[in-house]
Motif scaffolding. Structure first.
Motif, PDB file in Angstrom:
ATOM      1  N   ILE A 224       0.857  -1.191   0.000  1.00  0.00           N
ATOM      2  CA  ILE A 224       0.000   0.000   0.000  1.00  0.00           C
ATOM      3  C   ILE A 224       0.893   1.241   0.000  1.00  0.00           C
ATOM      4  CG2 ILE A 224      -1.667   1.310   1.397  1.00  0.00           C
ATOM      5  CD1 ILE A 224      -2.712  -1.454   2.387  1.00  0.00           C
ATOM      6  N   ALA A 225       0.640   2.168  -0.921  1.00  0.00           N
ATOM      7  CA  ALA A 225       1.392   3.422  -0.997  1.00  0.00           C
ATOM      8  C   ALA A 225       0.760   4.442  -0.059  1.00  0.00           C
ATOM      9  CB  ALA A 225       1.383   3.953  -2.434  1.00  0.00           C
ATOM     10  N   VAL A 226       1.600   5.109   0.738  1.00  0.00           N
ATOM     11  CA  VAL A 226       1.104   6.079   1.723  1.00  0.00           C
ATOM     12  C   VAL A 226       1.913   7.370   1.628  1.00  0.00           C
ATOM     13  CG1 VAL A 226       0.464   4.171   3.267  1.00  0.00           C
ATOM     14  CG2 VAL A 226       2.611   5.389   3.656  1.00  0.00           C
TER      15      VAL A 226
ATOM     16  N   ASN B 243      -2.756   4.336  12.047  1.00  0.00           N
ATOM     17  CA  ASN B 243      -4.118   4.090  11.570  1.00  0.00           C
ATOM     18  C   ASN B 243      -4.389   2.589  11.405  1.00  0.00           C
ATOM     19  OD1 ASN B 243      -6.648   5.061  10.766  1.00  0.00           O
ATOM     20  ND2 ASN B 243      -6.072   4.989   8.600  1.00  0.00           N
ATOM     21  N   TYR B 244      -3.421   1.852  10.844  1.00  0.00           N
ATOM     22  CA  TYR B 244      -3.628   0.407  10.661  1.00  0.00           C
ATOM     23  C   TYR B 244      -3.611  -0.341  12.001  1.00  0.00           C
ATOM     24  CZ  TYR B 244      -4.030   0.409   5.654  1.00  0.00           C
ATOM     25  OH  TYR B 244      -4.522   0.594   4.383  1.00  0.00           O
TER      26      TYR B 244
ATOM     27  N   LEU C  54      -7.244   0.542  13.253  1.00  0.00           N
ATOM     28  CA  LEU C  54      -8.348  -0.016  12.460  1.00  0.00           C
ATOM     29  C   LEU C  54      -8.340  -1.542  12.457  1.00  0.00           C
ATOM     30  CD1 LEU C  54      -8.251   2.234   9.244  1.00  0.00           C
ATOM     31  CD2 LEU C  54      -9.963   2.309  11.067  1.00  0.00           C
ATOM     32  N   PHE C  55      -7.148  -2.126  12.297  1.00  0.00           N
ATOM     33  CA  PHE C  55      -7.079  -3.555  11.996  1.00  0.00           C
ATOM     34  C   PHE C  55      -6.204  -4.338  12.977  1.00  0.00           C
ATOM     35  CE2 PHE C  55      -7.514  -1.382   7.756  1.00  0.00           C
ATOM     36  CZ  PHE C  55      -8.877  -1.631   7.621  1.00  0.00           C
TER      37      PHE C  55
ATOM     38  N   PRO D 139      -2.810   7.828  -2.661  1.00  0.00           N
ATOM     39  CA  PRO D 139      -2.503   6.701  -1.782  1.00  0.00           C
ATOM     40  C   PRO D 139      -3.502   5.568  -1.981  1.00  0.00           C
ATOM     41  CG  PRO D 139      -3.392   8.537  -0.514  1.00  0.00           C
ATOM     42  CD  PRO D 139      -3.193   9.038  -1.912  1.00  0.00           C
ATOM     43  N   GLY D 140      -3.031   4.339  -1.760  1.00  0.00           N
ATOM     44  CA  GLY D 140      -3.926   3.187  -1.897  1.00  0.00           C
ATOM     45  C   GLY D 140      -3.160   1.938  -2.271  1.00  0.00           C
ATOM     46  N   LEU D 141      -3.913   0.914  -2.687  1.00  0.00           N
ATOM     47  CA  LEU D 141      -3.336  -0.393  -3.011  1.00  0.00           C
ATOM     48  C   LEU D 141      -2.319  -0.255  -4.138  1.00  0.00           C
ATOM     49  CD1 LEU D 141      -6.600  -2.539  -2.893  1.00  0.00           C
ATOM     50  CD2 LEU D 141      -4.659  -2.696  -1.325  1.00  0.00           C
TER      51      LEU D 141
ATOM     52  N   ALA E 146     -11.135   6.498   5.323  1.00  0.00           N
ATOM     53  CA  ALA E 146     -10.673   6.170   6.675  1.00  0.00           C
ATOM     54  C   ALA E 146      -9.357   5.398   6.681  1.00  0.00           C
ATOM     55  CB  ALA E 146     -11.740   5.362   7.408  1.00  0.00           C
ATOM     56  N   THR E 147      -8.984   4.842   5.529  1.00  0.00           N
ATOM     57  CA  THR E 147      -7.868   3.873   5.486  1.00  0.00           C
ATOM     58  C   THR E 147      -6.680   4.375   4.674  1.00  0.00           C
ATOM     59  OG1 THR E 147      -8.754   2.885   3.500  1.00  0.00           O
ATOM     60  CG2 THR E 147      -9.473   1.918   5.587  1.00  0.00           C
ATOM     61  N   GLY E 148      -6.718   5.613   4.202  1.00  0.00           N
ATOM     62  CA  GLY E 148      -5.665   6.087   3.309  1.00  0.00           C
ATOM     63  C   GLY E 148      -5.849   5.563   1.904  1.00  0.00           C
TER      64      GLY E 148
ATOM     65  N   VAL F  87      -7.635   2.986   0.688  1.00  0.00           N
ATOM     66  CA  VAL F  87      -7.807   1.545   0.477  1.00  0.00           C
ATOM     67  C   VAL F  87      -9.245   1.152   0.827  1.00  0.00           C
ATOM     68  CG1 VAL F  87      -7.109  -0.760   1.230  1.00  0.00           C
ATOM     69  CG2 VAL F  87      -5.397   1.062   0.995  1.00  0.00           C
TER      70      VAL F  87
END
Lengths: 131, 131
Positions: free
Chosen positions: A9-11, A20-21, A24-25, A73-75, B120-122, B124
Motif C-alpha cells: 500500500i502506498a502512503v 491508523n492500521y 483499524l485492523f 494513496p492506496g493499493l 478512513a484507510t488512506g 484503500v
C-alpha cells in the motif's frame, strides 16, 4: 505458490498510516526500513496471520512517488510467496509473459523478490517473494 | 483479525482473467457467481492457501463499472477475515471511523461482510469478512 505474502500500500505519511492500521485492523510492525536505492521507507505490518506492507516514497521522482502523484494513496501491489523466485520468473519468461525483473533481486527486508509487469496481469503489479 | 481473507481485483473479461491467473499463479476457481443486486459477476480463486476475488461489472453504472472507467482494471479492495463483522463495525463506528456499511450485509458467496470507507484507510477500500 504458498499464497499471499503481503499486500503493498502506498502512503503519504508512514507514521500516520502505521498508527491508523494499528487502530483499524490491530496491525503491529514487524520490520521497518529505509531503502534509498529503491526510494522508499517501508513498514511490514502483521495483521493476524497476514502481512501488509506500507510504502512511503523518499522523493517524488521514484516509482512509489510517481504512483502517488498519479493515483493517490492506496493499493499498490500484491505479493505471492513462492519456494523459488528464479524458477517462477523463468517459467513465466518461457511463456512470453512480460516481467519487470528477469532475474530475482534483493527486495525490502532482505527478501528475494521478482516483479511481474502489470500489463501481464490485467493491471495488477504482482511480486513473487521467496520463502 | 485472522488476516487477509482475499484481495479483490476489477477485471474487464472474467473468463480471460481466470485463465490468466491459472497460468500465471496456479490459481483455481473455488466459487463463481453472478449477483445482479451488486452489479457483478465474481470468481473466488484459490492461490495456494490464499484467495483472490475477480470482479467483472455487469453494467458500466455499477460500483465496479465506475471503478474500471476511472482507474482501469487492477487492485480494487482488500478483505480481512474476522470472527464477528458486526462487532468490528461497531468498534470502528464508536471510534468515529467512516464506514460504507454501518451493519453487516450479505456479500458474495453468502459471506457476511462490511466495508470501511477508503477515506478512513488512506485510499484503500477495506472489507471485513465473517468466518
Amino acid at each position: 505458490m504458498s499464497g499471499l505474502h503481503h499486500v503493498g500500500i502506498a502512503v503519504d505519511d508512514l507514521d500516520a498510516a502505521i498508527a491508523n492500521y494499528e487502530a483499524l485492523f490491530g496491525a503491529s510492525v514487524e520490520h521497518r526500513e529505509t531503502v534509498p536505492d529503491q526510494g522508499v521507507e517501508a513498514a511490514l505490518l502483521r495483521v493476524g496471520g497476514s502481512r501488509v506492507e506500507l510504502l512511503r516514497p523518499l522523493e517524488p521522482d521514484t516509482p512509489v512517488g510517481r504512483f502517488l502523484a498519479k493515483r493517490g494513496p492506496g493499493l499498490h501491489h500484491v505479493a505471492f510467496e513462492v519456494a523459488d523466485v528464479a524458477a517462477e520468473l523463468a517459467r513465466l519468461r518461457a511463456d512470453g509473459v512480460q516481467l519487470i525483473d528477469e532475474e530475482p533481486r534483493q527486495g525490502l527486508f532482505g527478501l528475494q523478490v521478482g516483479f511481474v509487469h502489470p500489463e501481464a496481469t490485467g493491471g495488477v503489479l504482482a511480486e513473487f517473494v521467496g520463502r
